[in-house]
Design a protein around this motif. Structure first.
Motif, short mmCIF file in Angstrom:
data_model
loop_
_atom_site.label_atom_id
_atom_site.label_comp_id
_atom_site.label_asym_id
_atom_site.label_seq_id
_atom_site.Cartn_x
_atom_site.Cartn_y
_atom_site.Cartn_z
N PHE A 1 4.67 -30.59 -10.54
CA PHE A 1 3.42 -30.01 -11.02
C PHE A 1 3.02 -28.76 -10.27
CE2 PHE A 1 2.39 -33.09 -7.72
CZ PHE A 1 1.65 -32.31 -6.84
N TYR A 2 3.65 -28.48 -9.13
CA TYR A 2 3.23 -27.37 -8.27
C TYR A 2 3.46 -26.04 -8.98
CZ TYR A 2 2.23 -24.88 -3.92
OH TYR A 2 1.67 -24.07 -2.96
N TYR A 3 2.45 -25.18 -8.96
CA TYR A 3 2.54 -23.92 -9.67
C TYR A 3 3.41 -22.92 -8.92
CZ TYR A 3 1.27 -19.89 -12.47
OH TYR A 3 1.32 -18.79 -13.29
N ARG A 4 4.46 -22.44 -9.59
CA ARG A 4 5.34 -21.42 -9.01
C ARG A 4 4.93 -20.06 -9.59
NH1 ARG A 4 10.83 -23.58 -7.56
NH2 ARG A 4 10.74 -25.85 -7.62
N PRO A 5 4.28 -19.23 -8.81
CA PRO A 5 3.76 -17.97 -9.36
C PRO A 5 4.86 -16.97 -9.68
CG PRO A 5 3.39 -18.07 -6.99
CD PRO A 5 3.93 -19.41 -7.39
N THR A 6 4.52 -16.05 -10.56
CA THR A 6 5.40 -14.94 -10.90
C THR A 6 4.75 -13.64 -10.44
OG1 THR A 6 4.42 -14.49 -13.07
CG2 THR A 6 6.10 -16.23 -12.95
N HIS A 7 5.41 -12.54 -10.68
CA HIS A 7 4.89 -11.25 -10.24
C HIS A 7 3.59 -10.87 -10.94
CE1 HIS A 7 6.98 -10.06 -13.94
NE2 HIS A 7 6.25 -8.97 -13.93
N THR A 8 3.29 -11.52 -12.07
CA THR A 8 2.06 -11.19 -12.81
C THR A 8 0.85 -11.98 -12.30
OG1 THR A 8 2.52 -12.87 -14.50
CG2 THR A 8 3.39 -10.66 -14.88
N ASP A 9 1.06 -12.95 -11.44
CA ASP A 9 -0.05 -13.77 -10.94
C ASP A 9 -0.81 -13.04 -9.84
OD1 ASP A 9 -0.09 -16.38 -12.35
OD2 ASP A 9 1.97 -16.49 -11.65
N CYS A 10 -2.00 -13.55 -9.52
CA CYS A 10 -2.85 -12.92 -8.52
C CYS A 10 -2.21 -13.00 -7.13
CB CYS A 10 -4.24 -13.56 -8.50
SG CYS A 10 -4.27 -15.28 -7.96
N GLN A 11 -2.65 -12.13 -6.25
CA GLN A 11 -2.07 -12.04 -4.91
C GLN A 11 -2.20 -13.36 -4.15
OE1 GLN A 11 -3.56 -8.79 -2.56
NE2 GLN A 11 -2.70 -9.58 -0.64
N LEU A 12 -3.32 -14.07 -4.33
CA LEU A 12 -3.53 -15.32 -3.60
C LEU A 12 -2.43 -16.33 -3.91
CD1 LEU A 12 -5.26 -17.22 -1.83
CD2 LEU A 12 -6.47 -17.87 -3.94
N LEU A 13 -2.12 -16.53 -5.18
CA LEU A 13 -1.09 -17.49 -5.55
C LEU A 13 0.27 -17.09 -4.99
CD1 LEU A 13 -2.00 -18.34 -9.25
CD2 LEU A 13 -1.83 -19.97 -7.36
N ARG A 14 0.60 -15.81 -5.07
CA ARG A 14 1.90 -15.35 -4.57
C ARG A 14 1.99 -15.49 -3.05
NH1 ARG A 14 2.03 -10.08 -5.42
NH2 ARG A 14 0.06 -9.82 -6.54
N GLU A 15 0.90 -15.15 -2.38
CA GLU A 15 0.88 -15.23 -0.91
C GLU A 15 0.99 -16.67 -0.43
OE1 GLU A 15 -2.69 -15.09 2.18
OE2 GLU A 15 -2.36 -13.13 1.24
N GLN A 16 0.22 -17.58 -1.05
CA GLN A 16 0.23 -18.98 -0.61
C GLN A 16 1.55 -19.67 -0.96
OE1 GLN A 16 -1.86 -20.60 1.40
NE2 GLN A 16 -2.97 -18.65 1.63
N TRP A 17 2.21 -19.24 -2.02
CA TRP A 17 3.53 -19.78 -2.36
C TRP A 17 4.53 -19.44 -1.26
CZ3 TRP A 17 6.65 -22.95 -4.56
CH2 TRP A 17 7.94 -22.63 -4.98
N ILE A 18 4.47 -18.22 -0.76
CA ILE A 18 5.36 -17.81 0.33
C ILE A 18 5.03 -18.58 1.61
CG2 ILE A 18 6.00 -15.88 1.84
CD1 ILE A 18 5.55 -14.04 -0.62
N ARG A 19 3.75 -18.67 1.93
CA ARG A 19 3.34 -19.39 3.15
C ARG A 19 3.70 -20.87 3.07
NH1 ARG A 19 -0.10 -16.91 6.71
NH2 ARG A 19 -0.88 -14.85 6.11
#
Length: 291
Positions: free
Chosen positions: A20-38
């Motif tokens: 269920f965990y959301y895997r962001p793409t390049h079109t998603d907001c910075q928060l989702l992309r940043e927290q996915w990396i962290r």
């Protein structure tokens, strides 16, 4: 070699990503992309399962019990049915980089709640906890369904949002500027983007059901300020809108046409609220306590 290195890192740091965990793409907001990396490399949440506790499927009771907690609150201020619940990050509209919009149906009308926390991880954990609760609900509602079919239904982004002008059913009331949100087949309009409830909703059906999207306005139309019109023909009436620019007109036309071209599903005939389940899922709720 770079590809092999990426594959090796993925195998190591994404061993146990919950379905269920959301895997962001390049079109998603910075928060989702940043927290996915962290989450992957800094906190190693997908290597150590116990680090997934704030949002894991096994902890959905946490979601059911707390959205905003208040130690003095005895009764929840709101109850949200899981089957109508959605969450979407809206930093631009809310004006906060961690802003989350939560929607659900209340008395058959869409209710908006806008939430924010200074800790970005906290907000992404909430977002994924909602997705976990939705995943659990859908597994019960659709036993035997493949995960790949359920995951796209957990949360959704809006097809399009923005300002247009609209007029009333008689087409003589004058045009008023409103904020519009296209949430799948529900076109909602608000006086302000952060209003709790829409002023009204328009259901966008399919061409098989006599829905048509046309550029421009009927020749006799008066009282509009913006020059780029859109007409939606439904079995009951015509809805007239105007856009500020030709680009906005074309974007809205494309969004409407995509829905009109898409055949309707059986549950959409039932008002787009039913999920086709006859099981009793009345306990699948989220309770809200306001501070």
């Amino acid at each position: 070699m770079a590809s092999n290195g990426n594959d090796a890192a993925k195998a190591k740091y994404e061993q146990k990503v919950p379905v269920f965990y959301y895997r962001p793409t390049h079109t998603d907001c910075q928060l989702l992309r940043e927290q996915w990396i962290r989450a992957r490399y800094e906190r190693k949440e997908f290597v150590c399962v116990e680090r997934q506790e704030p949002y894991s499927a096994g902890k959905t009771e946490y979601t059911h019990a707390h959205m905003h907690t208040n130690k003095h609150a005895r009764e929840p201020k709101a109850l949200m049915k899981i089957h109508t619940l959605n969450a979407s990050f809206q930093p631009g509209k809310i004006g906060q980089p961690h802003g989350l919009q939560v929607t659900y149906l209340k008395n058959n009308s869409t209710r908006n709640i806008f939430v924010y926390h200074k800790d970005g991880k906290e907000m992404v954990d909430w977002f994924n906890a909602i997705r976990a609760a939705r995943f659990h609900y859908l597994q019960v509602a659709f036993p035997g369904a493949h995960h790949a079919d359920l995951v796209p239904k957990l949360t959704r982004n809006y097809i399009k949002e923005g300002y247009m002008e609209k007029t009333g059913p008689k087409h003589t009331e004058g045009f008023k500027k409103r904020w519009f949100t296209m949430d799948d087949r529900r076109l909602m309009y608000f006086k302000d983007p952060l209003d709790a409830y829409a002023r009204g909703e328009v259901f966008i059906g399919s061409k098989e059901n006599s829905y048509i999207v046309l550029p421009g306005l009927p020749p006799s139309t008066q009282g509009y300020h913006w020059q780029f019109g859109v007409t939606i023909v439904t079995p009951d009436r015509k809805f007239l809108f105007t856009c500020e620019t030709e680009e906005e007109q074309q974007d809205w036309m494309a969004a409407f046409q995509g829905l009109v071209n898409r055949p309707m599903l059986p549950q959409e005939y039932a008002g787009n609220h039913s999920h086709g389940s006859t099981q009793d899922l009345s306990k699948e709720n989220i309770y809200i306590f306001y501070i």
